[in-house]
Design a protein around this motif. Structure first.
Motif, PDB file in Angstrom:
ATOM      1  N   HIS A  11     -10.777  -1.081   2.514  1.00 27.71           N
ATOM      2  CA  HIS A  11      -9.315  -1.044   2.622  1.00 27.71           C
ATOM      3  C   HIS A  11      -8.928   0.109   3.554  1.00 27.71           C
ATOM      4  CE1 HIS A  11      -8.975  -3.210  -1.552  1.00 27.71           C
ATOM      5  NE2 HIS A  11      -9.576  -3.940  -0.626  1.00 27.71           N
ATOM      6  N   THR A  12      -8.327  -0.254   4.672  1.00 31.60           N
ATOM      7  CA  THR A  12      -8.038   0.745   5.706  1.00 31.60           C
ATOM      8  C   THR A  12      -6.619   1.288   5.554  1.00 31.60           C
ATOM      9  OG1 THR A  12      -9.373  -0.661   7.125  1.00 31.60           O
ATOM     10  CG2 THR A  12      -8.191   1.140   8.209  1.00 31.60           C
ATOM     11  N   ILE A  13      -6.518   2.609   5.679  1.00 30.31           N
ATOM     12  CA  ILE A  13      -5.204   3.251   5.550  1.00 30.31           C
ATOM     13  C   ILE A  13      -5.015   4.240   6.686  1.00 30.31           C
ATOM     14  CG2 ILE A  13      -3.855   4.849   4.092  1.00 30.31           C
ATOM     15  CD1 ILE A  13      -5.469   3.374   1.750  1.00 30.31           C
ATOM     16  N   GLY A  61     -15.310  -6.231  10.533  1.00 26.32           N
ATOM     17  CA  GLY A  61     -15.298  -5.846   9.124  1.00 26.32           C
ATOM     18  C   GLY A  61     -15.239  -4.342   8.883  1.00 26.32           C
ATOM     19  N   ALA A  62     -14.351  -3.928   7.953  1.00 24.59           N
ATOM     20  CA  ALA A  62     -14.216  -2.505   7.631  1.00 24.59           C
ATOM     21  C   ALA A  62     -15.427  -2.003   6.840  1.00 24.59           C
ATOM     22  CB  ALA A  62     -12.929  -2.268   6.833  1.00 24.59           C
ATOM     23  N   THR A  63     -16.185  -2.906   6.212  1.00 21.41           N
ATOM     24  CA  THR A  63     -17.349  -2.497   5.427  1.00 21.41           C
ATOM     25  C   THR A  63     -18.645  -2.708   6.193  1.00 21.41           C
ATOM     26  OG1 THR A  63     -16.214  -2.916   3.355  1.00 21.41           O
ATOM     27  CG2 THR A  63     -18.602  -2.963   3.255  1.00 21.41           C
ATOM     28  N   GLY A 104      -9.485 -12.275   2.492  1.00 16.40           N
ATOM     29  CA  GLY A 104      -9.767 -10.844   2.514  1.00 16.40           C
ATOM     30  C   GLY A 104      -9.315 -10.178   3.802  1.00 16.40           C
ATOM     31  N   ASP A 105      -9.250  -8.849   3.774  1.00 14.53           N
ATOM     32  CA  ASP A 105      -8.883  -8.035   4.938  1.00 14.53           C
ATOM     33  C   ASP A 105      -7.477  -8.334   5.448  1.00 14.53           C
ATOM     34  OD1 ASP A 105     -11.463  -6.978   4.805  1.00 14.53           O
ATOM     35  OD2 ASP A 105     -12.256  -8.569   6.087  1.00 14.53           O
ATOM     36  N   GLU A 106      -6.597  -8.687   4.552  1.00 12.91           N
ATOM     37  CA  GLU A 106      -5.227  -9.022   4.941  1.00 12.91           C
ATOM     38  C   GLU A 106      -4.391  -7.776   5.247  1.00 12.91           C
ATOM     39  OE1 GLU A 106      -6.653  -9.968   2.108  1.00 12.91           O
ATOM     40  OE2 GLU A 106      -6.637 -12.158   1.945  1.00 12.91           O
ATOM     41  N   GLY A 107      -4.929  -6.607   4.866  1.00 12.98           N
ATOM     42  CA  GLY A 107      -4.138  -5.376   5.011  1.00 12.98           C
ATOM     43  C   GLY A 107      -3.627  -4.914   3.653  1.00 12.98           C
ATOM     44  N   LYS A 108      -4.368  -5.247   2.597  1.00 11.81           N
ATOM     45  CA  LYS A 108      -3.959  -4.839   1.237  1.00 11.81           C
ATOM     46  C   LYS A 108      -3.874  -3.317   1.139  1.00 11.81           C
ATOM     47  CE  LYS A 108      -7.571  -7.052  -0.346  1.00 11.81           C
ATOM     48  NZ  LYS A 108      -8.003  -7.730   0.891  1.00 11.81           N
ATOM     49  N   GLY A 109      -4.847  -2.635   1.795  1.00 11.36           N
ATOM     50  CA  GLY A 109      -4.863  -1.176   1.757  1.00 11.36           C
ATOM     51  C   GLY A 109      -3.569  -0.609   2.308  1.00 11.36           C
ATOM     52  N   LYS A 110      -3.130  -1.116   3.449  1.00  8.83           N
ATOM     53  CA  LYS A 110      -1.885  -0.615   4.044  1.00  8.83           C
ATOM     54  C   LYS A 110      -0.708  -0.859   3.105  1.00  8.83           C
ATOM     55  CE  LYS A 110       1.918  -1.317   6.963  1.00  8.83           C
ATOM     56  NZ  LYS A 110       2.605  -1.381   8.215  1.00  8.83           N
ATOM     57  N   ILE A 111      -0.632  -2.058   2.551  1.00  5.93           N
ATOM     58  CA  ILE A 111       0.529  -2.411   1.715  1.00  5.93           C
ATOM     59  C   ILE A 111       0.521  -1.605   0.411  1.00  5.93           C
ATOM     60  CG2 ILE A 111       1.688  -4.307   0.488  1.00  5.93           C
ATOM     61  CD1 ILE A 111       1.906  -4.429   3.607  1.00  5.93           C
TER      62      ILE A 111
HETATM   63  P1  GDP Z   1      -7.775  -4.915   3.430  1.00  5.29           P
HETATM   64  O1  GDP Z   1      -9.217  -5.059   3.086  1.00  5.29           O
HETATM   65  O2  GDP Z   1      -6.968  -6.079   2.964  1.00  5.29           O
HETATM   66  O3  GDP Z   1      -7.197  -3.610   2.977  1.00  5.29           O
HETATM   67  O4  GDP Z   1      -7.693  -4.929   5.009  1.00  5.29           O
HETATM   68  P2  GDP Z   1      -8.695  -4.179   6.040  1.00  5.29           P
HETATM   69  O5  GDP Z   1      -8.421  -2.734   5.999  1.00  5.29           O
HETATM   70  O6  GDP Z   1     -10.097  -4.626   5.813  1.00  5.29           O
HETATM   71  O7  GDP Z   1      -8.252  -4.851   7.393  1.00  5.29           O
HETATM   72  C1  GDP Z   1      -6.939  -4.800   7.848  1.00  5.29           C
HETATM   73  C2  GDP Z   1      -6.913  -4.095   9.203  1.00  5.29           C
HETATM   74  O8  GDP Z   1      -5.668  -4.307   9.826  1.00  5.29           O
HETATM   75  C3  GDP Z   1      -7.038  -2.585   9.078  1.00  5.29           C
HETATM   76  O9  GDP Z   1      -7.704  -2.093  10.206  1.00  5.29           O
HETATM   77  C4  GDP Z   1      -5.592  -2.113   9.070  1.00  5.29           C
HETATM   78  O10 GDP Z   1      -5.439  -0.776   9.537  1.00  5.29           O
HETATM   79  C5  GDP Z   1      -4.970  -3.089  10.024  1.00  5.29           C
HETATM   80  N1  GDP Z   1      -3.553  -3.403   9.793  1.00  5.29           N
HETATM   81  C6  GDP Z   1      -2.885  -3.551   8.623  1.00  5.29           C
HETATM   82  N2  GDP Z   1      -1.619  -3.981   8.856  1.00  5.29           N
HETATM   83  C7  GDP Z   1      -1.501  -4.114  10.195  1.00  5.29           C
HETATM   84  C8  GDP Z   1      -0.457  -4.572  11.052  1.00  5.29           C
HETATM   85  O11 GDP Z   1       0.639  -4.965  10.641  1.00  5.29           O
HETATM   86  N3  GDP Z   1      -0.725  -4.602  12.399  1.00  5.29           N
HETATM   87  C9  GDP Z   1      -1.928  -4.209  12.898  1.00  5.29           C
HETATM   88  N4  GDP Z   1      -2.101  -4.287  14.210  1.00  5.29           N
HETATM   89  N5  GDP Z   1      -2.934  -3.783  12.115  1.00  5.29           N
HETATM   90  C10 GDP Z   1      -2.719  -3.746  10.789  1.00  5.29           C
END
Ligand code: GDP
Ligand code: IMO
Ligand code: MG
Length: 446
Positions: free
Chosen positions: A50-52, A312-314, A21-28
């Motif tokens: 999911h952080t954006i 944790g984002a949550t 979890g928290d791999e950056g799915k939201g960003k992708i």
């Molecule tokens: P998700 O639950 O998979 O969507 O991931 P989270 O949002 O819980 O955690 C991922 C964190 O890493 C967030 O704060 C994102 O803004 C951040 N993030 C995503 N991609 C990158 C990256 O390539 N570099 C950095 N430094 N932060 C990133």
């Protein structure tokens, strides 16, 4: 402008977590959503965070709403496999609309999705407290009522979105459920506070009016969209190693974040799936309890946590950090049929003298090499990770790169080895939280 209906089928890309979890799915998902018509969430609930980061500097953490909401042409769907906390959903819609982003007319919620009730959250927390007091074996859940809500779903006594539309039967179902849960809370967990039937009924009746415009038969909606040749992103929450069947049970969540969950969680056929993208960090994290073979309990782990803002984002809990575990990701790539990967947070590794990559395990009891992951906790307790070591790099070595080939040779060596070990092409490399901080995002949806 209408999107070209260039493909009939298959049209769906699953984006799912390949680690814990928290791999950056939201960003992708946000990044890829620019080129699709629909983004649909298929499982989990408000345990997700999911952080954006938008290009204008605004930052959002989404718990239930799919990560395509920031592209105004994209329609978002919350599928039948998601468990919906009305309180969290209402807050999230209000938070997004307050930022001038339209949600009504762009978000559809399955009439078959189950609801999280206040008693699910109370039971989740009471069960965890009991395990902590008993033998310390708590899962470390997010406390969002996820497990108890799925328990009710599978015990065939859950309350679904569609139940909100029939007040009399909703009242009756709630009364029955609350009587049972109060008994559990009082007699098993010794809780001092119980659920008030009338209060819950009146709260959920308000929700019924608010949510009405969003409810639809999302399976029908999605299947029509697929038939019309629209392109869909199916967004997983949590991750494969937290999967109820394939994760490190019982330290898992209560749904199937793996690829199969997308079909059952949305009511779409497997043949509609065109590709599966696994998202993984360039290292590894886990929040909550359970095995984590490459965990670093030293200064390097601390450094990853601080550099990667691994909280944790949550729940805000510190995430446990460690090296990339290719044995585990090979396994999740196999289970999910991952066709390409997005590797995130490569930038976080900058500044380390040495970077390690776990390529296989060794059994501590007899020294035997293990190439394959196991989710058997007893076996996992008997392994140690075997690492390949890489020379580190500095932050400057990442700047200015537009493609993977522009990167410093030391970084390329690490990525090449990682790609070889996960046995899957790396399609996206993320070097920062923003959309633009991305290399090789050459994903074609047409
Ligand atoms: P998700 O639950 O998979 O969507 O991931 P989270 O949002 O819980 O955690 C991922 C964190 O890493 C967030 O704060 C994102 O803004 C951040 N993030 C995503 N991609 C990158 C990256 O390539 N570099 C950095 N430094 N932060 C990133
Ligand atoms: P996203 O979608 C990381 C973990 C919890 C706990 C276990 C069970 O942001 O990647 P639950 O509340 O689901 O019953 O908790 O699963 N967990 C997550 N860890 N990211 C998440 O979501 C998670 N959702 C649940 O910490 O270990
Ligand atoms: Mg998250």
């Amino acid at each position: 402008m209408p999107k070209p209906f260039s493909r009939i089928s298959p049209a769906c890309t699953i984006v799912l977590g390949a680690q814990w979890g928290d791999e950056g799915k939201g960003k992708i998902v946000d990044l890829l959503a620019r080129d699709v018509d629909i983004v649909a969430r298929y499982q989990g609930g408000a345990n997700a965070g999911h952080t954006i980061h938008l290009p204008d500097g605004r930052q959002f953490v989404l718990h239930l709403i799919p990560s395509g909401i920031f592209h105004e042409d994209v329609t978002c769907v919350i599928g039948n496999g998601v468990v919906i906390d009305p309180v969290a959903l209402r807050e999230e819609i209000a938070m997004i609309e307050a930022q001038g982003i339209r949600v009504k007319g762009r978000l559809f919620i399955s009439h078959n999705a189950h609801l999280i009730m206040p008693y699910h959250k109370m039971l989740d927390q009471a069960a965890e407290q009991r395990l902590i007091a008993k033998d310390g074996s708590a899962v470390g859940t997010t406390g969002r009522g996820i497990g108890p809500a799925y328990e009710d779903k599978f015990a065939r006594k859950g309350i679904r979105i569609v139940d909100l539309l029939d007040r009399d039967s909703l009242r009756e179902k709630l009364r029955k459920n609350i009587a049972e849960k109060n008994e559990l809370l009082e007699k098993v967990y010794g809780a001092s506070e119980l659920c008030n039937v009338d209060k819950i009924i009146s709260e959920y009746e308000v929700f019924d009016r608010e949510i009405d415009p969003y409810i639809t038969d999302t399976s029908l909606f999605l299947n029509r969209a697929i038939a019309e040749g629209k392109s869909l992103l199916l967004e997983g929450a949590q991750a494969a190693l937290l999967d109820i069947d394939f994760g490190t049970y019982p330290y898992v969540t209560s749904s199937n974040p793996t690829a199969g969950g997308a079909c059952t969680g949305l009511g779409i056929p497997p043949m509609a799936i065109r590709r599966v993208m696994g998202v993984a960090k360039a290292y590894a994290t886990r929040v909550g309890n359970g095995p984590f073979p490459t965990e670093l309990l030293d200064a390097t782990g601390e450094r990853l946590r601080e550099a990667g803002h691994e909280y944790g984002a949550t729940t805000g809990r510190p995430r446990r950090c460690g090296w990339f575990d290719a044995v585990a990701v090979r396994y999740t790539n196999m289970i999910n049929g991952v066709s390409s990967m997005a590797i995130t947070k490569l930038d976080v590794l900058s500044g380390l003298d040495e970077i390690k990559l776990c390529t296989r395990y060794e059994r501590t009891s007899d020294g035997r090499a293990l190439e394959h992951f196991t989710n058997d906790l007893r076996q996992l307790a008997d392994i140690r990770p075997i690492y390949e070591s890489f020379e580190g790099w500095q932050a400057e070595d990442l700047s200015g790169a537009e493609t993977r080939e522009d990167l410093d040779p030391r970084i390329q060596r690490y990525l090449d080895a990682l790609e070889r070990e996960v046995e899957c092409p790396l399609e996206i490399i993320s070097i920062g939280a923003g959309r633009e901080e991305t290399l090789s995002s050459s994903v074609e949806f047409a």
